[in-house]
Write an enzyme that holds these catalytic residues in place. Sequence first.
Site: not given
Length: 434
Positions: A97, A121
């Site tokens: 990310r 996530d």
Amino acid sequence: MASFEVIGGKPLKGEIVPQGAKNEALQILCAVLLTEEPVTISNIPDIRDVNKLIELLRDMGVKVGKLASDTYRFQADAVNLDYLDTPEFVAQAGALRGSVMILGPMLTRFGRCQLPKPGGDKIGRRPMDTHFLGLEKLGGKLTLEGLDFYRIKAENGLTGAYMMLDEASVTGTANILMAAALAKGTTTIYNAACEPYLQQLCKMLVRMGAKINGIGSNLLTIEGVERLGGTEHRMLPDMIEIGSFIGLAAMTGSEITIKDCQIPELGIIPDTFRKLGIQLEFRGDDIHIPAQDHYEIATYLDGSILTVSDHTWPGFTPDLLSIVLVVATQAKGTVLIHQKMFESRLFFVDKLIDMGAQVILCDPHRATVIGLDQQKRLHGITMTSPDIRAGVALLIAALSAEGRSVIENVEQIDRGYQYIDKRLTALGAQIRRL
């Protein structure tokens, strides 16, 4: 896939030092791409997400030298733009990310960048519109290939602009801020994020030669400069770890001292835990949590049930709501947890219910916790860590529970917490990595 075997129900005791801030590291590391001069960064956490980002920078041609266990020197004087076109880059960037924050530095310094849809996530929708809308207002030209690959160019450079962000995105603000630092003219960002980590990035850029006004507010004004130089930077301690350790101490009835917390940077985090009845004592820059057999959730002045919700800074950080929820399961009283930002972050509560907690999942964003007041302890089960923060919340629950628990997929926890099993074992926890 690794697992933790946890034997719970034992109080812990001792001192623990929080790691460097994960969320700051992902921004600060990408900022080294803004200059060809050396940048030295210390207090870098040795965690999976950060190590992967350092590896990505190295493969992009950034010179990386490890000076100490937590200190690196970076020099981006020979970035290989051709590497962006390789399958290896796509695989690396797509798994992380934090890779999204190379966009601003690469676009403003080299005139182009490309990126697969980044990983991270699975906690709900995490759109990147704020990043690209801001970069487009500075002059970037975006091309979207399918739904999973972005290309952005600025062949004639970037030019400052006024913008009001559609959301106070921390990473979006960071990307736009870094791009604006080398853009022509003045950029004004309204509804900017102002988290301590974003303030740290601003202060680092100023030391590199950037001109930024409004640091710490939601209105940033950046006057672009022609070049940025090298600097040295030390990262803050991780506020999420500090909050996690506060919750751990209360949940397990432990006496723990958290060292070197940079307390002024914690905002309302300590007071939020105090609302759960947790005693905290500031000793200089350390936080001491005494052993408590009992803690009681506060109510509002009219007697109504307390709500703990997340909000943009200086509100309560969403990364600690999972910890608050778990801690509340053994408090006296009732609390409503309202997770506004991510609609999948509360789905781990089914594991807590299996452990004996009294939690009502009202909808994807809200859960009501009826505390057991330590009268009925949680019991150990086998469970899986769904994301970084829920994984540590489940670890705290397992350490407080009676009997044996197994937490699978602890690679998720390793992404954000440095040697967490070894550090808690030093406090007396029984954790074994399988």
